[in-house]
Design a protein around this motif. Structure first.
Motif, PDB file in Angstrom:
ATOM      1  N   LYS A 155       1.674   9.478  -5.833  1.00  0.00           N
ATOM      2  CA  LYS A 155       2.060  10.827  -5.422  1.00  0.00           C
ATOM      3  C   LYS A 155       3.282  11.344  -6.181  1.00  0.00           C
ATOM      4  CE  LYS A 155       3.319  13.543  -1.314  1.00  0.00           C
ATOM      5  NZ  LYS A 155       3.488  13.528   0.165  1.00  0.00           N
ATOM      6  N   TYR A 156       4.259  10.460  -6.426  1.00  0.00           N
ATOM      7  CA  TYR A 156       5.530  10.902  -7.002  1.00  0.00           C
ATOM      8  C   TYR A 156       5.719  10.428  -8.448  1.00  0.00           C
ATOM      9  CZ  TYR A 156       6.506  11.626  -2.022  1.00  0.00           C
ATOM     10  OH  TYR A 156       6.448  12.014  -0.708  1.00  0.00           O
ATOM     11  N   GLY A 157       4.627  10.050  -9.125  1.00  0.00           N
ATOM     12  CA  GLY A 157       4.648   9.447 -10.450  1.00  0.00           C
ATOM     13  C   GLY A 157       5.817   9.749 -11.369  1.00  0.00           C
ATOM     14  N   PRO A 158       6.032  11.012 -11.782  1.00  0.00           N
ATOM     15  CA  PRO A 158       7.090  11.306 -12.762  1.00  0.00           C
ATOM     16  C   PRO A 158       8.495  11.418 -12.174  1.00  0.00           C
ATOM     17  CG  PRO A 158       5.887  13.308 -12.230  1.00  0.00           C
ATOM     18  CD  PRO A 158       5.201  12.194 -11.497  1.00  0.00           C
ATOM     19  N   ARG A 159       8.617  11.376 -10.864  1.00  0.00           N
ATOM     20  CA  ARG A 159       9.925  11.516 -10.230  1.00  0.00           C
ATOM     21  C   ARG A 159      10.693  10.204 -10.321  1.00  0.00           C
ATOM     22  NH1 ARG A 159      10.805  15.988  -7.270  1.00  0.00           N
ATOM     23  NH2 ARG A 159      12.502  14.924  -6.169  1.00  0.00           N
ATOM     24  N   PRO A 160      12.032  10.252 -10.350  1.00  0.00           N
ATOM     25  CA  PRO A 160      12.830   9.020 -10.451  1.00  0.00           C
ATOM     26  C   PRO A 160      12.756   8.196  -9.163  1.00  0.00           C
ATOM     27  CG  PRO A 160      14.255  10.928 -10.164  1.00  0.00           C
ATOM     28  CD  PRO A 160      12.874  11.464 -10.374  1.00  0.00           C
ATOM     29  N   VAL A 186      11.395   4.809  -1.038  1.00  0.00           N
ATOM     30  CA  VAL A 186      10.049   4.754  -1.606  1.00  0.00           C
ATOM     31  C   VAL A 186       9.058   5.463  -0.690  1.00  0.00           C
ATOM     32  CG1 VAL A 186       8.114   3.203  -2.116  1.00  0.00           C
ATOM     33  CG2 VAL A 186      10.378   2.732  -3.059  1.00  0.00           C
ATOM     34  N   ALA A 187       9.208   5.288   0.596  1.00  0.00           N
ATOM     35  CA  ALA A 187       8.286   5.902   1.557  1.00  0.00           C
ATOM     36  C   ALA A 187       8.288   7.421   1.450  1.00  0.00           C
ATOM     37  CB  ALA A 187       8.643   5.474   2.977  1.00  0.00           C
ATOM     38  N   ILE A 188       9.461   8.015   1.215  1.00  0.00           N
ATOM     39  CA  ILE A 188       9.565   9.476   1.198  1.00  0.00           C
ATOM     40  C   ILE A 188       9.626  10.045  -0.217  1.00  0.00           C
ATOM     41  CG2 ILE A 188      10.667   9.515   3.472  1.00  0.00           C
ATOM     42  CD1 ILE A 188      13.353   9.969   2.067  1.00  0.00           C
ATOM     43  N   GLY A 189       9.548   9.181  -1.238  1.00  0.00           N
ATOM     44  CA  GLY A 189       9.575   9.660  -2.616  1.00  0.00           C
ATOM     45  C   GLY A 189      10.949   9.996  -3.136  1.00  0.00           C
ATOM     46  N   ALA A 190      11.982   9.446  -2.499  1.00  0.00           N
ATOM     47  CA  ALA A 190      13.357   9.687  -2.930  1.00  0.00           C
ATOM     48  C   ALA A 190      13.756   8.664  -4.004  1.00  0.00           C
ATOM     49  CB  ALA A 190      14.296   9.610  -1.729  1.00  0.00           C
ATOM     50  N   SER A 191      15.021   8.700  -4.410  1.00  0.00           N
ATOM     51  CA  SER A 191      15.528   7.780  -5.433  1.00  0.00           C
ATOM     52  C   SER A 191      16.542   6.819  -4.815  1.00  0.00           C
ATOM     53  CB  SER A 191      16.214   8.544  -6.567  1.00  0.00           C
ATOM     54  OG  SER A 191      15.367   9.511  -7.132  1.00  0.00           O
ATOM     55  N   THR A 192      16.550   5.593  -5.319  1.00  0.00           N
ATOM     56  CA  THR A 192      17.576   4.623  -4.966  1.00  0.00           C
ATOM     57  C   THR A 192      18.484   4.445  -6.170  1.00  0.00           C
ATOM     58  OG1 THR A 192      16.205   3.397  -3.378  1.00  0.00           O
ATOM     59  CG2 THR A 192      18.051   2.218  -4.372  1.00  0.00           C
ATOM     60  N   VAL A 193      19.784   4.595  -5.950  1.00  0.00           N
ATOM     61  CA  VAL A 193      20.771   4.413  -7.009  1.00  0.00           C
ATOM     62  C   VAL A 193      21.528   3.122  -6.732  1.00  0.00           C
ATOM     63  CG1 VAL A 193      22.793   5.367  -8.172  1.00  0.00           C
ATOM     64  CG2 VAL A 193      21.035   6.910  -7.260  1.00  0.00           C
ATOM     65  N   TYR A 232       8.574   6.610 -10.716  1.00  0.00           N
ATOM     66  CA  TYR A 232       7.653   5.894  -9.843  1.00  0.00           C
ATOM     67  C   TYR A 232       6.518   5.254 -10.642  1.00  0.00           C
ATOM     68  CZ  TYR A 232       9.690   6.962  -5.325  1.00  0.00           C
ATOM     69  OH  TYR A 232      10.533   6.997  -4.245  1.00  0.00           O
ATOM     70  N   SER A 233       6.042   5.934 -11.665  1.00  0.00           N
ATOM     71  CA  SER A 233       4.984   5.367 -12.507  1.00  0.00           C
ATOM     72  C   SER A 233       5.484   4.126 -13.232  1.00  0.00           C
ATOM     73  CB  SER A 233       4.499   6.412 -13.523  1.00  0.00           C
ATOM     74  OG  SER A 233       3.876   7.495 -12.876  1.00  0.00           O
ATOM     75  N   GLU A 234       6.709   4.196 -13.743  1.00  0.00           N
ATOM     76  CA  GLU A 234       7.300   3.048 -14.435  1.00  0.00           C
ATOM     77  C   GLU A 234       7.588   1.913 -13.464  1.00  0.00           C
ATOM     78  OE1 GLU A 234       9.571   5.473 -18.039  1.00  0.00           O
ATOM     79  OE2 GLU A 234      10.563   5.172 -16.106  1.00  0.00           O
ATOM     80  N   LEU A 235       8.006   2.250 -12.253  1.00  0.00           N
ATOM     81  CA  LEU A 235       8.239   1.226 -11.237  1.00  0.00           C
ATOM     82  C   LEU A 235       6.953   0.469 -10.941  1.00  0.00           C
ATOM     83  CD1 LEU A 235       9.856  -0.218  -9.024  1.00  0.00           C
ATOM     84  CD2 LEU A 235       9.372   1.727  -7.504  1.00  0.00           C
ATOM     85  N   TRP A 236       5.851   1.187 -10.799  1.00  0.00           N
ATOM     86  CA  TRP A 236       4.565   0.545 -10.529  1.00  0.00           C
ATOM     87  C   TRP A 236       4.196  -0.420 -11.658  1.00  0.00           C
ATOM     88  CZ3 TRP A 236       1.491  -0.456  -6.653  1.00  0.00           C
ATOM     89  CH2 TRP A 236       0.177  -0.867  -6.903  1.00  0.00           C
ATOM     90  N   SER A 237       4.421  -0.021 -12.889  1.00  0.00           N
ATOM     91  CA  SER A 237       4.112  -0.886 -14.035  1.00  0.00           C
ATOM     92  C   SER A 237       4.969  -2.147 -14.010  1.00  0.00           C
ATOM     93  CB  SER A 237       4.345  -0.132 -15.353  1.00  0.00           C
ATOM     94  OG  SER A 237       3.446   0.950 -15.473  1.00  0.00           O
ATOM     95  N   GLU A 238       6.254  -1.993 -13.666  1.00  0.00           N
ATOM     96  CA  GLU A 238       7.132  -3.157 -13.593  1.00  0.00           C
ATOM     97  C   GLU A 238       6.706  -4.096 -12.463  1.00  0.00           C
ATOM     98  OE1 GLU A 238      11.278  -3.079 -13.663  1.00  0.00           O
ATOM     99  OE2 GLU A 238      11.390  -2.249 -15.686  1.00  0.00           O
ATOM    100  N   ASP A 248       0.836  -1.196   0.000  1.00  0.00           N
ATOM    101  CA  ASP A 248       0.000   0.000   0.000  1.00  0.00           C
ATOM    102  C   ASP A 248       0.876   1.253   0.000  1.00  0.00           C
ATOM    103  OD1 ASP A 248      -2.483   1.371   0.075  1.00  0.00           O
ATOM    104  OD2 ASP A 248      -2.289   1.667   2.242  1.00  0.00           O
ATOM    105  N   LEU A 249       1.991   1.196   0.719  1.00  0.00           N
ATOM    106  CA  LEU A 249       2.929   2.323   0.741  1.00  0.00           C
ATOM    107  C   LEU A 249       3.500   2.562  -0.654  1.00  0.00           C
ATOM    108  CD1 LEU A 249       4.479   4.401   2.475  1.00  0.00           C
ATOM    109  CD2 LEU A 249       6.231   2.654   2.822  1.00  0.00           C
ATOM    110  N   LEU A 250       3.868   1.488  -1.344  1.00  0.00           N
ATOM    111  CA  LEU A 250       4.360   1.620  -2.715  1.00  0.00           C
ATOM    112  C   LEU A 250       3.298   2.244  -3.609  1.00  0.00           C
ATOM    113  CD1 LEU A 250       6.511   0.930  -4.916  1.00  0.00           C
ATOM    114  CD2 LEU A 250       5.246  -1.203  -5.254  1.00  0.00           C
ATOM    115  N   ARG A 251       2.077   1.755  -3.510  1.00  0.00           N
ATOM    116  CA  ARG A 251       0.982   2.279  -4.333  1.00  0.00           C
ATOM    117  C   ARG A 251       0.800   3.771  -4.110  1.00  0.00           C
ATOM    118  NH1 ARG A 251      -3.801   4.099  -3.405  1.00  0.00           N
ATOM    119  NH2 ARG A 251      -3.737   3.518  -1.196  1.00  0.00           N
ATOM    120  N   ARG A 252       0.767   4.187  -2.842  1.00  0.00           N
ATOM    121  CA  ARG A 252       0.551   5.586  -2.507  1.00  0.00           C
ATOM    122  C   ARG A 252       1.691   6.460  -3.030  1.00  0.00           C
ATOM    123  NH1 ARG A 252      -2.930   6.620   1.757  1.00  0.00           N
ATOM    124  NH2 ARG A 252      -1.526   8.154   2.674  1.00  0.00           N
TER     125      ARG A 252
END
Length: 327
Positions: free
Chosen positions: A21-26, A223-230, A41-47, A13-17
């Protein structure tokens, strides 16, 4: 407390939210043939939805255990999120573990399936169904729809088991630590009160996701805060990857910091006398400033010396995050 995070019922549910919220962000950055690729984030959800249909095709039920035996990277992260969305309990296994220890973990947790990053890993868990998460695995999908995944996410409660992480370094056989969805969510909801991170941060990860440190700080928290993982390409490519991705937070172990310091000092000792003198003066001024003592030349020396050192690690690092008694 971050109410947005606290309101999540589960990791899925956290991932979904966050993806909404952060769809176009990396969300993820990972190495490819032509440099690093960013996954929004949108592409991550699709994957995750695609992987979820492949995991569902294995006939697993909510609460079943699935071991993840593979190297840190995008695929590991996506497989884990897919399982979390289906209510499946993931049990990570270090890819460097010998066969007897990997076999013990798979049997002790009652794993129905072991998902591996490559074929040789499947030989470590004889007697347990083992598959590689490759193109052939992804090609086998159930008829699971996104709506059905959302329904399954809604059936998961914070008190449900999310993962079992086996300890290392204990006497005897490793012990399985049982962590619920609430463990991850409550920590994420409160962490910003003491650790200033947000959606603008980029977490650099090369440590094993099989360990709770990278699993939380480099996987769940961003993911919880909408940041990026490298994700680093490998341990050998860390220096170059830092320059290419400009992370703000680097997860590491004390030995990494020791090795980095040793390389810097070794280079300075081989430098001309003026450069060596400037470096140690800058170091002294930095320590004095940190200890709230008079350091009138700190800003000047930091611009001459400190800036160059920071540029060698990407130029944007705010924190090295580590642990261990030695620190």
């Amino acid at each position: 407390m971050n109410e947005f995070i606290a309101a999540a019922r589960s990791l899925g549910d956290l991932l979904r939210r966050s993806c909404e919220k952060y769809g176009p962000r990396p969300a993820l950055m990972y190495p490819a043939k032509k440099g690093f690729v960013a996954l929004t984030y949108s592409e991550l959800w699709s994957e995750v939805m695609s992987y979820a249909a492949s995991v569902d095709a294995l006939g697993l039920q909510r609460g079943d255990r699935v071991c993840l035996l593979g190297e840190t990277g995008r695929e590991w992260a996506v497989v884990d999120w897919a399982c979390q969305c289906l209510g499946i309990v993931t049990v990570p296994i270090y890819p460097t573990l010998p066969a007897d220890q990997a076999q013990y973990i798979a049997e002790d947790c009652g794993a129905k399936v072991v998902l591996c990053s490559k074929e040789p890993h499947t030989k470590k868990v004889e007697g347990v169904r083992a598959l590689v998460w490759d193109d052939a695995f992804l090609a086998q999908k159930s008829s699971l729809t996104e709506e059905q995944v959302l329904q399954r996410i809604g059936e998961i409660a914070q008190e449900d088991l999310a993962t079992i992480i086996y300890t290392s370094g204990t006497t005897g056989n490793p012990k399985g630590v049982m962590l619920t969805h609430a463990n991850f969510i409550s920590l994420s909801a409160c962490i910003q009160s003491g650790f200033p991170v947000d959606e603008n941060d980029r977490f650099f990860v090369f440590l094993p996701l099989a360990h709770v440190f990278a699993r939380y700080v480099g996987h769940a928290l961003p993911v919880a805060i909408g940041a990026s993982t490298v994700f680093a390409g490998s341990v050998a490519s860390i220096a170059g990857d830092l320059l290419k991705t400009h992370p703000t937070i680097v997860l590491c172990v004390p030995r990494f910091l020791e090795a980095m310091r040793a390389r810097v000092i070794d280079g300075i000792e081989k430098s001309p006398m003026l450069r060596k003198w400037l470096f140690y003066w800058a170091l002294d001024q930095g320590v004095r400033k940190y200890r709230k003592k008079s350091a009138p030349f700190h800003s000047l020396l930091d611009a001459i010396v400190g800036k160059k050192l920071r540029e060698r690690i990407g130029g944007s690092v705010r924190y090295f995050v580590s642990g261990g008694a030695a620190l």
